[in-house]
Design an enzyme around this catalytic site. Structure first.
Site, PDB file in Angstrom:
ATOM      1  N   LYS A 119      -9.047  -0.546  -5.644  1.00 55.89           N
ATOM      2  CA  LYS A 119      -9.529   0.414  -4.455  1.00 55.89           C
ATOM      3  C   LYS A 119     -10.983   0.764  -3.869  1.00 55.89           C
ATOM      4  O   LYS A 119     -11.708   2.063  -5.002  1.00 55.89           O
ATOM      5  CB  LYS A 119      -8.221   1.504  -4.314  1.00 55.89           C
ATOM      6  CG  LYS A 119      -8.051   2.468  -3.205  1.00 55.89           C
ATOM      7  CD  LYS A 119      -7.497   1.632  -1.901  1.00 55.89           C
ATOM      8  CE  LYS A 119      -7.867   2.257  -0.988  1.00 55.89           C
ATOM      9  NZ  LYS A 119      -7.134   2.446  -0.008  1.00 55.89           N
ATOM     10  N   HIS A 161       0.508  -1.392   0.133  1.00 51.47           N
ATOM     11  CA  HIS A 161       0.074  -0.587  -0.097  1.00 51.47           C
ATOM     12  C   HIS A 161       0.544   1.116   0.135  1.00 51.47           C
ATOM     13  O   HIS A 161       1.716   1.841   1.478  1.00 51.47           O
ATOM     14  CB  HIS A 161       0.099   0.099   1.388  1.00 51.47           C
ATOM     15  CG  HIS A 161      -1.985   1.753   1.041  1.00 51.47           C
ATOM     16  ND1 HIS A 161      -3.123   0.709   1.813  1.00 51.47           N
ATOM     17  CD2 HIS A 161      -1.647   2.567   1.144  1.00 51.47           C
ATOM     18  CE1 HIS A 161      -3.803   2.037   1.481  1.00 51.47           C
ATOM     19  NE2 HIS A 161      -2.836   2.846   1.483  1.00 51.47           N
ATOM     20  N   HIS A 212       1.554   5.453  -1.478  1.00 47.95           N
ATOM     21  CA  HIS A 212       1.152   6.602  -2.170  1.00 47.95           C
ATOM     22  C   HIS A 212       2.546   7.004  -3.823  1.00 47.95           C
ATOM     23  O   HIS A 212       3.047   7.619  -2.347  1.00 47.95           O
ATOM     24  CB  HIS A 212       0.417   7.415  -1.185  1.00 47.95           C
ATOM     25  CG  HIS A 212      -0.748   7.575  -0.875  1.00 47.95           C
ATOM     26  ND1 HIS A 212      -2.395   7.464  -1.278  1.00 47.95           N
ATOM     27  CD2 HIS A 212      -0.638   6.588   0.313  1.00 47.95           C
ATOM     28  CE1 HIS A 212      -3.489   6.824  -0.704  1.00 47.95           C
ATOM     29  NE2 HIS A 212      -2.112   6.148   0.273  1.00 47.95           N
ATOM     30  N   HIS A 221      -4.424  -0.431   5.991  1.00 46.92           N
ATOM     31  CA  HIS A 221      -3.983  -0.393   7.562  1.00 46.92           C
ATOM     32  C   HIS A 221      -5.116   0.258   8.627  1.00 46.92           C
ATOM     33  O   HIS A 221      -5.599   0.608   8.791  1.00 46.92           O
ATOM     34  CB  HIS A 221      -4.032   0.795   6.875  1.00 46.92           C
ATOM     35  CG  HIS A 221      -4.896   2.101   6.069  1.00 46.92           C
ATOM     36  ND1 HIS A 221      -6.471   2.351   5.725  1.00 46.92           N
ATOM     37  CD2 HIS A 221      -4.914   2.775   4.757  1.00 46.92           C
ATOM     38  CE1 HIS A 221      -6.699   2.895   5.168  1.00 46.92           C
ATOM     39  NE2 HIS A 221      -5.935   3.495   4.803  1.00 46.92           N
ATOM     40  N   ASP A 230       1.148   2.261   3.529  1.00 46.15           N
ATOM     41  CA  ASP A 230       0.913   4.238   3.657  1.00 46.15           C
ATOM     42  C   ASP A 230       1.334   4.859   3.350  1.00 46.15           C
ATOM     43  O   ASP A 230       1.135   6.301   3.780  1.00 46.15           O
ATOM     44  CB  ASP A 230      -0.569   3.768   3.868  1.00 46.15           C
ATOM     45  CG  ASP A 230      -1.272   4.925   3.779  1.00 46.15           C
ATOM     46  OD1 ASP A 230      -1.271   4.956   2.692  1.00 46.15           O
ATOM     47  OD2 ASP A 230      -2.562   5.118   4.924  1.00 46.15           O
ATOM     48  N   HIS A 277     -10.231   1.011   2.358  1.00 45.78           N
ATOM     49  CA  HIS A 277     -10.115   1.821   2.875  1.00 45.78           C
ATOM     50  C   HIS A 277     -11.603   2.267   3.951  1.00 45.78           C
ATOM     51  O   HIS A 277     -12.530   2.641   4.009  1.00 45.78           O
ATOM     52  CB  HIS A 277     -10.311   3.490   2.528  1.00 45.78           C
ATOM     53  CG  HIS A 277      -9.385   4.368   3.835  1.00 45.78           C
ATOM     54  ND1 HIS A 277      -8.785   4.777   3.571  1.00 45.78           N
ATOM     55  CD2 HIS A 277     -10.647   4.928   4.404  1.00 45.78           C
ATOM     56  CE1 HIS A 277      -8.737   5.996   4.494  1.00 45.78           C
ATOM     57  NE2 HIS A 277      -9.994   5.607   4.933  1.00 45.78           N
TER      58      HIS A 277
HETATM   59  O1  DOR Z   1      -3.393   9.422   5.657  1.00 50.12           O
HETATM   60  C1  DOR Z   1      -4.056   9.325   4.642  1.00 50.12           C
HETATM   61  N1  DOR Z   1      -3.315  10.031   3.840  1.00 50.12           N
HETATM   62  N2  DOR Z   1      -4.875   8.029   4.528  1.00 50.12           N
HETATM   63  C2  DOR Z   1      -5.231   8.136   3.476  1.00 50.12           C
HETATM   64  O2  DOR Z   1      -5.929   6.894   3.284  1.00 50.12           O
HETATM   65  C3  DOR Z   1      -4.803   8.798   1.938  1.00 50.12           C
HETATM   66  C4  DOR Z   1      -3.348   9.313   2.588  1.00 50.12           C
HETATM   67  C5  DOR Z   1      -3.060  10.236   1.268  1.00 50.12           C
HETATM   68  O3  DOR Z   1      -3.187   9.543   0.185  1.00 50.12           O
HETATM   69  O4  DOR Z   1      -2.394  11.323   1.771  1.00 50.12           O
HETATM   70 ZN    ZN Z   2      -3.199   4.580   1.637  1.00 47.28          ZN
END
Ligand code: DOR
Ligand code: ZN
Length: 346
Positions: free
Chosen positions: A100, A14, A16, A175, A248, A137
């Site tokens: 997702k 997971h 970003h 998460h 995450d 999520h």
């Molecule tokens: O803390 C988070 N940041 N939780 C999420 O689900 C998305 C993520 C983000 O894209 O910044």
């Molecule tokens: Zn995330």
């Protein structure tokens, strides 16, 4: 005494990566230690179709510095208009490894997420048929549900009904932050796994709020009380293959974090493995680290374990940069609040 530990090269289930200048800056932080990662699709606009996922994958590979190897495992962002046939084609071509589900409004860039779960039923049924996992999520967004209860309520009101009405649907609870999440996974034998982040093994809600508000510890789902952190540590270090690492890691610039309405996300890609080694060492579970970082995830996703290895070495305190410089501004690296003693080499 020097202590070393060599494990199969980890994956991040997971992650970003964003796009553009941010992507170029953060990608090496992950690719340095991880072979593959499940790439979150919450760009603006989101990655909804197979064609968009293919284009995003190309941009990620183009941003990879020469000499680094990394395989992005792409996901599609589920909307109420998602076409089941497009999902199936993207999965069957090997491009997309999961879909997702963001409840609309749950977190960063989730406005296009799902409001009416009945409207995504045909997609979920197609996914169950072809064995494509749904990454969830797991928070409700109702105003009258306390933010610290949103995961537990989601399990009862949304996740369990979806799983009952869609037999065979493979689900990753992303998460997880509560004992409730851990217990729900343990009570279900098949088709259910959960990722756990590095930061949720380290912080509880006091870290965010006591002694002044700490924006760099704010993420979603928000860290809960200590009993939940302990349940997550027990699950992660237990050797139970249903639990695996999804960092995450979610970069936001300091300007967007340190403000009156700061963004959610902890950026942990840089020092995640050093932190995890320390957590597992504290729990007397170093022999379970490889399962959590490198074996349980591939088993769930039906992928081979990576052939390469990394070596962790325990020694003097390891220094990591406090911030990553990006073309969009500085990004603060997660501070675990203790000195790190495990360094990572390829
Ligand atoms: O803390 C988070 N940041 N939780 C999420 O689900 C998305 C993520 C983000 O894209 O910044
Ligand atoms: Zn995330």
């Amino acid at each position: 005494m020097t202590q070393t530990l060599t494990i199969a090269r980890p994956d991040d289930w997971h992650l970003h990566l964003r796009d553009g200048a941010m992507l170029r800056a953060v990608l090496p932080e992950t690719a340095r230690h991880f072979a593959r990662a499940i790439i979150m699709p919450n760009l603006v606009p989101p990655v909804v179709t197979g064609a968009q996922a293919a284009a995003y994958r190309d941009r990620i590979l183009a941003a990879l510095p020469a000499g680094m190897a990394f395989e992005p495992l792409m996901t599609l962002y589920l909307t109420e208009d998602t076409d089941p046939e497009d999902v199936a084609a993207a999965a069957q071509s090997g491009l997309v490894k999961a879909v997702k589900l963001y409840p609309a409004g749950a977190t960063t860039n989730s406005a296009s997420g799902v409001r009416d779960f009945n409207r995504v039923r045909p997609v979920l049924e197609k996914m169950a048929e072809i064995g494509l996992p749904l990454c969830v999520h797991g928070e409700v967004t109702d105003n009258d549900i306390d933010i610290f209860d949103r995961e537990a309520v989601f399990i009862d009101r949304v996740l369990d009904p979806i799983r009952r009405t869609t037999p065979g649907l493979r689900v990753v609870m992303e998460h997880i932050t509560t004992r409730d999440g851990v217990d729900y996974v343990k009570a279900n034998d098949t088709d259910l796994g959960a990722t756990i982040t590095t930061h949720h093994l380290v912080i509880n809600r006091n870290h965010i709020l006591v002694g002044g508000i700490k924006p760099h510890y704010y993420c979603l789902p928000v860290a809960k009380r200590e009993e939940h952190r302990l349940a997550l540590r027990a699950a992660a270090t237990s050797g139970d293959a249903r639990f695996f690492l999804g960092t995450d890691s979610a970069p936001h610039t300091d300007a967007n974090k340190e403000t009156a309405c700061g963004c959610a996300g902890c950026f942990t890609a840089t020092n995640t493995l050093s932190i995890l080694a320390q957590v597992f060492e504290e729990e007397n579970a170093l022999d379970s680290l490889e399962g959590f970082t490198s074996r349980h995830g591939p088993a769930f996703y039906g992928l081979p374990v990576n052939e390469g290895t990394i070596t962790l070495t325990r020694g003097d305190a390891v220094n990591y940069p406090a911030k990553i410089i990006t073309g969009e501004g500085e990004v603060t690296v997660f501070d675990p609040g203790f000195a790190l003693h495990w360094s990572v080499s390829a």
